[in-house]
Design a protein around this motif. Structure first.
Motif, mmCIF file in Angstrom:
data_model
loop_
_atom_site.group_PDB
_atom_site.id
_atom_site.type_symbol
_atom_site.label_atom_id
_atom_site.label_comp_id
_atom_site.label_asym_id
_atom_site.label_seq_id
_atom_site.Cartn_x
_atom_site.Cartn_y
_atom_site.Cartn_z
ATOM 1 N N ASN A 1 4.293 9.543 -4.342
ATOM 2 C CA ASN A 1 3.968 10.786 -5.036
ATOM 3 C C ASN A 1 2.483 10.916 -5.339
ATOM 4 N N LEU A 2 2.014 12.131 -5.111
ATOM 5 C CA LEU A 2 0.624 12.506 -5.329
ATOM 6 C C LEU A 2 0.611 13.492 -6.488
ATOM 7 N N SER A 3 -0.214 13.202 -7.498
ATOM 8 C CA SER A 3 -0.273 14.056 -8.679
ATOM 9 C C SER A 3 -1.521 14.931 -8.600
ATOM 10 N N VAL A 4 -1.345 16.239 -8.737
ATOM 11 C CA VAL A 4 -2.448 17.200 -8.761
ATOM 12 C C VAL A 4 -2.488 17.792 -10.165
ATOM 13 N N GLN A 5 -3.563 17.505 -10.909
ATOM 14 C CA GLN A 5 -3.641 17.883 -12.316
ATOM 15 C C GLN A 5 -4.920 18.659 -12.585
ATOM 16 N N GLY A 6 -4.887 19.484 -13.624
ATOM 17 C CA GLY A 6 -6.070 20.207 -14.036
ATOM 18 C C GLY A 6 -5.855 21.704 -14.054
ATOM 19 N N PRO A 7 -6.762 22.448 -14.691
ATOM 20 C CA PRO A 7 -6.599 23.900 -14.828
ATOM 21 C C PRO A 7 -6.430 24.642 -13.506
ATOM 22 N N GLN A 8 -6.999 24.110 -12.412
ATOM 23 C CA GLN A 8 -6.924 24.801 -11.126
ATOM 24 C C GLN A 8 -5.784 24.290 -10.241
ATOM 25 N N SER A 9 -4.929 23.427 -10.760
ATOM 26 C CA SER A 9 -3.875 22.826 -9.929
ATOM 27 C C SER A 9 -2.906 23.871 -9.396
ATOM 28 N N ARG A 10 -2.572 24.875 -10.203
ATOM 29 C CA ARG A 10 -1.651 25.910 -9.725
ATOM 30 C C ARG A 10 -2.296 26.734 -8.606
ATOM 31 N N ALA A 11 -3.570 27.038 -8.769
ATOM 32 C CA ALA A 11 -4.265 27.832 -7.746
ATOM 33 C C ALA A 11 -4.350 27.083 -6.423
ATOM 34 N N GLN B 1 0.841 -1.183 0.000
ATOM 35 C CA GLN B 1 0.000 0.000 0.000
ATOM 36 C C GLN B 1 0.883 1.242 0.000
ATOM 37 N N SER B 2 0.427 2.262 -0.686
ATOM 38 C CA SER B 2 1.158 3.519 -0.637
ATOM 39 C C SER B 2 0.822 4.255 0.647
ATOM 40 N N GLY B 3 1.561 5.313 0.918
ATOM 41 C CA GLY B 3 1.297 6.107 2.109
ATOM 42 C C GLY B 3 -0.045 6.814 2.073
ATOM 43 N N PHE B 4 -0.654 6.907 0.888
ATOM 44 C CA PHE B 4 -1.942 7.593 0.743
ATOM 45 C C PHE B 4 -3.123 6.617 0.787
ATOM 46 N N VAL C 1 -6.800 14.745 -8.090
ATOM 47 C CA VAL C 1 -5.632 14.291 -7.351
ATOM 48 C C VAL C 1 -5.571 12.775 -7.452
ATOM 49 N N MET C 2 -4.388 12.232 -7.749
ATOM 50 C CA MET C 2 -4.248 10.786 -7.924
ATOM 51 C C MET C 2 -2.945 10.295 -7.298
ATOM 52 N N ASP C 3 -2.937 9.027 -6.963
ATOM 53 C CA ASP C 3 -1.791 8.368 -6.352
ATOM 54 C C ASP C 3 -0.969 7.688 -7.451
ATOM 55 N N LEU C 4 0.266 8.131 -7.648
ATOM 56 C CA LEU C 4 1.159 7.522 -8.635
ATOM 57 C C LEU C 4 2.389 6.914 -7.970
ATOM 58 N N SER C 5 2.226 6.464 -6.733
ATOM 59 C CA SER C 5 3.361 5.950 -5.968
ATOM 60 C C SER C 5 3.946 4.671 -6.543
ATOM 61 N N ALA C 6 3.206 3.990 -7.431
ATOM 62 C CA ALA C 6 3.729 2.755 -8.013
ATOM 63 C C ALA C 6 4.869 3.010 -8.988
ATOM 64 N N LEU C 7 5.080 4.246 -9.406
ATOM 65 C CA LEU C 7 6.231 4.539 -10.250
ATOM 66 C C LEU C 7 7.508 4.142 -9.530
ATOM 67 N N ARG C 8 8.437 3.553 -10.277
ATOM 68 C CA ARG C 8 9.702 3.125 -9.674
ATOM 69 C C ARG C 8 10.701 4.275 -9.709
ATOM 70 N N LYS C 9 11.378 4.483 -8.578
ATOM 71 C CA LYS C 9 12.351 5.564 -8.482
ATOM 72 C C LYS C 9 13.715 4.986 -8.131
ATOM 73 N N PHE C 10 14.758 5.551 -8.731
ATOM 74 C CA PHE C 10 16.127 5.114 -8.472
ATOM 75 C C PHE C 10 17.012 6.338 -8.300
ATOM 76 N N GLU D 1 3.373 17.163 -9.574
ATOM 77 C CA GLU D 1 3.501 15.969 -8.741
ATOM 78 C C GLU D 1 4.220 16.352 -7.462
ATOM 79 N N ILE D 2 3.675 15.878 -6.350
ATOM 80 C CA ILE D 2 4.247 16.159 -5.030
ATOM 81 C C ILE D 2 4.892 14.875 -4.533
ATOM 82 N N TRP D 3 6.186 14.937 -4.245
ATOM 83 C CA TRP D 3 6.961 13.766 -3.820
ATOM 84 C C TRP D 3 7.308 13.924 -2.349
ATOM 85 N N CYS D 4 6.988 12.901 -1.537
ATOM 86 C CA CYS D 4 7.239 12.986 -0.100
ATOM 87 C C CYS D 4 7.582 11.608 0.434
ATOM 88 N N HIS D 5 8.104 11.567 1.654
ATOM 89 C CA HIS D 5 8.336 10.282 2.298
ATOM 90 C C HIS D 5 6.984 9.692 2.725
#
Length: 721
Positions: free
Chosen positions: A486-496, A345-348, A389-398, A546-550
């Motif tokens: 990592n949590l991805s925030v997408q869409g026209p209002q993501s910056r706001a 499970q991811s942290g989210f 907002v979506m959970d993309l924690s399954a991406l592999r990081k090195f 995308e927001i990357w955190c422990h």
């Protein structure tokens, strides 16, 4: 075993051999054992520090290279403890903890090592080779069916115990199960239950370390052996008859059963074939009883085919207490030799579950497919018009560090990594020498010799280490997937949403100033808040981040983002809606747009192989030739009807097959069926009329027009806004 996960105990037995291997390198560890239990084999291995009846071995150093191993003989039964002390890696760091593998010398067949118990054991049942055993299980208890030595099939029967006491026989029904579940065989997750003929579930699949079983055929029968020249041969059906008579079940010539570990598959022509099992010593299936059950398990008696590796061995059944805390999942192995890692499970996870997430297994993680109360359509429109907002924690990081980190990536990636500035991100392909793709990836440059590679395939890390070793490069490749969610925030209002939420120091760009394919380092909630790395990247074709955190900070990040997003109409988004978004945006997906037989040009990402890169890289010579003489091209297709198009559908020009669809969807924003397809270059010009062949390719044809892609926002003005 991952660094920083805390001490872990293992049982060892006299006569075994033990090898401790550092998978990633650069991770120190301590092995503790009772005095006299272990003996190092080679003289250059660590000498123990003896004290108070215990021997302590200091393993490896921070400079140790991946793949180094220490070997021990086990002189006596006992328990050993392995600890890999490590601190959490913060998003702006590259000090990811390493991992160790423990390999026990294989015992002779018939004396295999059982996996560590998953919880308190209520029953231990041994099924000797070529026999069957009956046992009872209460509602809620867990049933673990273990292949002791590997390559051994085990038929499983289960009956409703309460109905059986009334003389009514309701057992597992494979046909009912396939029909209701919509799967050939249940798997953990949404489609995880075995039903009886009343369509009532009897057991659910909780864990599976193999994933190759049979739910089509009978348990082996006397008739089978009689007709193959082995009259009187032991068989599972007769073995079941002998033990089930005491439960009031009438004998059968052949018992319908779920045959775990039996490797069967259905060919395109409809024939059912079988092959040697995939299971290895200690592999298992874990079930949970959904009512009180009478169960029976066999060790298949077949020793005349490859079904049991030509030699029947034992099956072991463990029944665990109903209150055991056991997570669900399937096992993944990066390579055949690698240990099985259960779906995590991811942290989210808990925060997404509270929003109604319906989880599916995706590349070793549980990720939401959709959300109750929203649904894929509403989730999609939120991304296109407001924010998601979506959970993309399954991406592999090195984490790629060391004096030769840049040289390694310059050799491995198709992009010119020398041009990548600190704070910048680049999209690239990773290719084999023949030009076929291993994966696509994004590369972050955190420091002059510190990079983060984000991709989809766990194998990329091992491949990079092998490339470094082959070319004598001093570079470390450490997986950080479990250190960065990592949590991805997408869409026209993501910056706001994110601009007032993310605090950045004066040396870093703030969210308003952050450019496309750049990242910044900051905190959620002010200068003393949660440390994060925020990149302006995404997979939707919209403005996004995308927001990357422990993982231990994931809940705090979720709460802050969710609260900030509510005034802007933020909605959770699952994989179903994400697929529509990325198809409209013309974004490639592994095993759909590309594979090892597909080069980047054929995958529609030829821009990731710049002709200006003069340095040699893996696959560069092959790709130079393919660039000059392309045979296939990825194109967009626009259907002239609303007929459903699917991945794998054949594309025709008259009677000639000229390609196949890689991805397709009914585009909500365009109001038509669209697809990505790989076709022959001779028919790839925009405006060309082709057909999709269904019902054997000839009986039904769907007219389509070749278009450029992406179908949505072709000049990428929205993602660059």
């Amino acid at each position: 075993m991952a660094g920083g996960s805390g001490p872990r105990r293992f049982t060892v037995r006299a006569g075994e051999g033990l090898e401790v291997i550092t998978v990633d390198g650069g991770q120190a560890g301590v092995l503790a054992a009772p005095a006299g239990v272990l003996r190092a084999i080679a003289p250059d291995q660590p000498a123990p520090q003896e004290g108070e009846g215990e021997a302590l071995y200091t393993l490896f150093t921070a400079d140790e290279h991946a793949g180094t191993g220490y070997r021990f003989d086990v002189l006596a039964d006992g328990e050993i403890v392995l600890d890999l002390p490590a601190e959490d890696m913060m998003p702006d760091q590259s000090n990811a903890p390493g991992a160790y593998d423990l390999h026990f010398t294989p015992s002779p067949r018939g004396c295999g090592r059982l996996p560590e118990p998953l919880g308190p054991i209520a029953q231990d049942v041994r099924v000797p080779a070529a026999t069957a055993v009956c046992y009872r299980v209460r509602k809620g208890e867990y049933i673990q069916i273990i292949d002791v030595d590997g390559r051994q099939c085990s038929d499983f029967l289960a009956f409703d115990a309460e109905a059986l006491s009334r003389g009514q026989e309701y057992g597992l029904d494979a046909t009912a199960t396939r029909t209701v579940q919509g799967h050939a065989l249940p798997v953990p997750g949404l489609h995880g239950r075995f039903l009886d003929s009343r369509l009532q579930p009897l057991v659910e699949v909780v864990q599976d370390t193999v994933g190759r079983h049979d739910a089509f055929l009978l348990a082996c029968t006397a008739k089978y052996y009689d007709e193959t020249g082995y009259p009187g041969h032991a068989n599972c059906s007769d073995n079941f008859n002998a033990i089930l008579v005491e439960e009031g079940l009438a004998p059968r010539s052949g018992w319908p059963a779920i045959n775990f570990f039996f490797n069967t598959q259905v060919q395109d022509c409809g024939a059912i074939t079988s092959a040697e099992p995939w299971s290895r010593a200690g592999d298992y299936v874990l079930l949970r009883a959904l009512t009180d059950l009478v169960c029976a398990s066999s060790s298949c008696a077949d020793d005349v085919t490859e079904a049991n590796g030509w030699q029947p061995t034992d099956i072991h059944v463990r029944v665990y207490d109903r209150d055991s805390a056991i997570s669900s999942g399937v096992a993944h192995r990066m390579t055949p030799e690698a240990p099985a890692i259960m779906t995590r499970q991811s942290g989210f996870h808990s925060d997404l579950a509270a929003q109604g997430a319906q989880y599916v297994e995706y590349k070793g993680f549980w990720l939401p497919a959709r959300f109750e109360g929203y649904g894929a359509v509403a989730e999609y429109w939120a991304c296109r018009t407001r924010a998601c907002v979506m959970d993309l924690s399954a991406l592999r990081k090195f984490e790629i560090t060391g004096p030769d980190a840049l040289a390694l990536l310059q050799l491995a990636a198709t992009r010119d990594i020398r041009k990548l500035a600190v704070g910048q991100v680049v999209y690239t392909a990773l290719c084999y020498p023949h030009g076929g793709m291993l994966d696509d990836a994004t590369v972050f440059r955190l420091a002059p010799q510190a990079f983060r590679l984000v991709c989809g395939d766990e194998y990329c890390g091992q491949w990079l280490r092998a490339v470094a070793a082959e070319h004598g490069l001093h570079a470390f490749v450490r997986p950080s997937t479990d250190q960065l969610h990592n949590l991805s925030v997408q869409g026209p209002q993501s910056r706001a949403i994110l601009q007032p939420l993310i605090w950045t120091p004066p040396t870093q760009p703030d969210i308003a100033a952050l450019k496309w394919f750049r990242f910044t380092i900051g905190r959620v909630g002010g200068p003393s808040g949660v440390p994060v790395l925020v990149s302006r990247t995404g997979y939707t074709g919209e403005l996004g981040y995308e927001i990357w955190c422990h993982p231990r900070h994931a809940h705090a990040v979720w709460e802050a983002v969710w609260a900030a997003g509510q005034p802007e109409g933020l909605v959770p988004l699952g994989l179903d809606a994400l697929d529509w978004l990325r198809i409209e945006a013309g974004l490639a997906f592994a095993a759909y747009e590309f594979c090892s037989e597909t080069d980047p040009f054929e995958a529609g990402i030829g821009f990731a192989v710049p002709a200006s890169k003069t340095d040699e890289f893996i696959g560069s010579q092959a790709l130079a030739q393919r660039r000059l003489a392309p045979q296939r091209k990825l194109v967009g297709l626009e259907s002239l009807s609303n007929e459903h198009l699917s991945h794998g559908d054949a594309v025709y020009d008259g009677r000639a097959r000229v390609g196949s669809i890689t991805s397709a969807c009914l585009s909500p924003v365009l109001g038509k069926s669209i697809a990505l397809a790989r076709v022959d270059t001779a028919v790839a010009e925009p405006g060309r009329m082709l057909e999709i062949g269904q019902l054997d390719g000839l009986q039904k044809r769907i007219p389509v027009k070749v278009t450029s892609f992406p179908a949505y926002d072709p000049d990428k003005s929205r993602v660059r806004s």
